[in-house]
Design a protein around this motif. Structure first.
Motif, short mmCIF file in Angstrom:
data_model
loop_
_atom_site.label_atom_id
_atom_site.label_comp_id
_atom_site.label_asym_id
_atom_site.label_seq_id
_atom_site.Cartn_x
_atom_site.Cartn_y
_atom_site.Cartn_z
N THR A 1 0.37 -1.51 -0.03
CA THR A 1 -0.15 0.30 0.03
C THR A 1 1.32 0.73 -0.18
OG1 THR A 1 -1.40 -1.80 1.33
CG2 THR A 1 -2.04 1.44 1.35
N THR A 2 0.36 2.63 -0.43
CA THR A 2 1.15 3.16 -0.50
C THR A 2 1.99 4.33 0.31
OG1 THR A 2 -0.87 4.67 -1.33
CG2 THR A 2 1.07 6.33 -1.02
N PRO A 3 1.82 4.12 1.04
CA PRO A 3 2.69 4.57 2.27
C PRO A 3 4.20 3.51 2.47
CG PRO A 3 1.06 4.77 3.92
CD PRO A 3 0.64 4.09 2.53
N CYS A 4 4.17 2.32 2.66
CA CYS A 4 5.44 1.47 2.69
C CYS A 4 5.71 1.51 0.87
CB CYS A 4 4.69 -0.13 2.45
SG CYS A 4 4.49 -0.16 4.03
N MET A 5 5.23 1.62 0.18
CA MET A 5 5.41 1.66 -1.57
C MET A 5 6.12 2.56 -1.51
SD MET A 5 3.66 1.88 -5.33
CE MET A 5 2.75 0.18 -4.94
N ILE A 6 5.77 3.78 -1.00
CA ILE A 6 6.84 5.46 -0.69
C ILE A 6 8.01 5.22 0.21
CG2 ILE A 6 7.10 7.62 -0.01
CD1 ILE A 6 3.91 7.67 -0.64
N GLU B 1 10.45 -6.44 -1.24
CA GLU B 1 10.03 -7.23 -2.71
C GLU B 1 11.20 -7.62 -3.17
OE1 GLU B 1 5.88 -8.51 -4.33
OE2 GLU B 1 6.37 -6.81 -5.40
N ASP B 2 11.60 -6.82 -4.69
CA ASP B 2 12.76 -7.46 -5.42
C ASP B 2 13.89 -8.00 -5.07
OD1 ASP B 2 10.86 -6.22 -7.37
OD2 ASP B 2 11.82 -4.52 -7.23
N THR B 3 13.89 -7.52 -3.64
CA THR B 3 15.21 -7.93 -3.22
C THR B 3 14.82 -9.63 -2.50
OG1 THR B 3 16.53 -5.92 -2.43
CG2 THR B 3 17.20 -8.14 -1.10
N LEU B 4 13.79 -10.01 -1.89
CA LEU B 4 13.20 -10.42 -1.33
C LEU B 4 13.29 -12.37 -2.56
CD1 LEU B 4 10.69 -10.19 1.15
CD2 LEU B 4 12.67 -11.24 1.68
N LEU B 5 12.66 -11.46 -3.66
CA LEU B 5 12.44 -12.26 -4.72
C LEU B 5 13.48 -12.65 -5.58
CD1 LEU B 5 8.82 -11.03 -6.78
CD2 LEU B 5 9.77 -12.68 -5.45
N GLU B 6 14.58 -11.96 -5.79
CA GLU B 6 15.87 -12.18 -6.12
C GLU B 6 16.64 -13.37 -5.52
OE1 GLU B 6 20.58 -9.58 -8.10
OE2 GLU B 6 17.99 -9.21 -7.62
N ARG C 1 8.72 -2.03 -2.42
CA ARG C 1 8.91 -2.57 -4.05
C ARG C 1 10.31 -3.38 -3.82
NH1 ARG C 1 4.98 -3.67 -4.44
NH2 ARG C 1 3.03 -2.94 -5.41
N GLU C 2 11.47 -2.55 -3.65
CA GLU C 2 12.66 -2.75 -3.34
C GLU C 2 12.99 -3.97 -2.49
OE1 GLU C 2 12.80 1.56 -5.01
OE2 GLU C 2 11.71 0.57 -3.24
#
Length: 280
Positions: free
Chosen positions: A157-162, A169-174, A166-167
């Motif tokens: 959601t917006t506060p966490c996204m700001i 999540e990308d770190t976890l997936l990678e 996203r970084e």
């Protein structure tokens, strides 16, 4: 006889209705983009690998491990919990317990709810199975496919996204080598997205649903004020069977307080004078 203004309004309404009918007929005759792409794929001898996301949440496809008619029942320990849950509702409103029973079934079944478990719950609360299916497909916190023993849910959601979710999540997936909602080859981890979990002041954050110890040892913990480096450290602690400290990961914060400690409200606050009606 209608007055002129009423006749004009009626003609306009009829015009709008006939225009809408013509447009609807054109839409019915025109192939939908999804149907067109499916037909094109079939002509090429291939089948689309995934459905649109909005419908994928509601579809069920039988598989050897998830289909109606399979035997599923609550464990003896959980049947005691089932009776306790149902005791909170009138006997003629057992269906009110569907959500907590689905949650209990998910904990017992390693983090996801098969159709057979939904059927078992329908029998317990004495409703048609569709009444349980519609609840399980409406709430996205009920997983209907396998997840990892540690299901990592990133707030999107917006506060966490700001603040960089996203970084995270990308770190976890990678780091884990998976895509969103995939399970690692060792069955330990999966990564999903969750909507606001109420810790906006400590953004970004993740929740970890721990199904590694079954329903008896199930935990659901928040990890807040994360950085890409720290979230990898948490994953590796879980992999080693350790318990990361939950809550804020900021070394200078306590719970939701500011870094370095409070700068105000050090003493007992004074009540507002208007509470003393005589003083007002």
């Amino acid at each position: 006889m209608l007055p002129p203004a009423a006749r004009l309004a009626a003609r306009r309404l009829l015009g709008l209705a006939s225009s809408s009918a013509s447009e609807a007929a054109a839409r019915r005759l025109a192939p939908s983009p999804i149907a067109a792409s499916s037909c094109a794929a079939a002509a090429r001898g291939s089948v689309p690998s995934s459905r649109p996301f909005s419908t994928a949440l509601n579809y069920h496809i039988d598989s050897p491990e998830n289909k109606p008619g399979m035997k599923w029942e609550f464990s003896e320990a959980n049947m005691k919990k089932v009776k306790e849950i149902l005791s909170h509702y009138p006997s003629n409103y057992k269906q009110s317990g569907i959500i907590p029973l689905l949650d209990l079934a998910q904990q017992q079944h390693g983090g996801w709810v098969p159709v057979a478990a939904m059927d078992a719950i329908a029998k317990i609360v004495e409703v048609a199975p569709i009444r349980v299916y519609e609840v399980a497909t409406f709430y996205t916190m009920f997983n209907r496919t396998k997840v990892g023993k540690y299901h990592l849910l990133v707030c999107g959601t917006t506060p966490c996204m700001i603040r960089g979710s996203r970084e995270i999540e990308d770190t976890l997936l990678e780091h884990l080598g998976v895509k969103r909602n995939e399970v690692t080859s060792d069955g330990l981890f999966s990564v999903g997205e969750m909507e606001c979990m109420g810790c906006c002041v400590n953004a970004p954050m993740i929740a970890v649903a721990d199904y590694s110890k079954g329903s008896e040892g199930y935990t659901y913990n928040y990890y807040e004020d994360l950085t890409p480096k720290r979230v990898v450290e948490i994953v590796e602690m879980l992999r080693r069977g350790e318990t990361p400290p939950r809550g804020t990961q900021h070394p200078e914060r306590k719970n939701c307080g500011p870094a370095g400690g409070n700068t105000t409200l050090h003493g007992e606050p004074k009540p507002p004078p208007c509470r003393d009606l005589d003083a007002c």
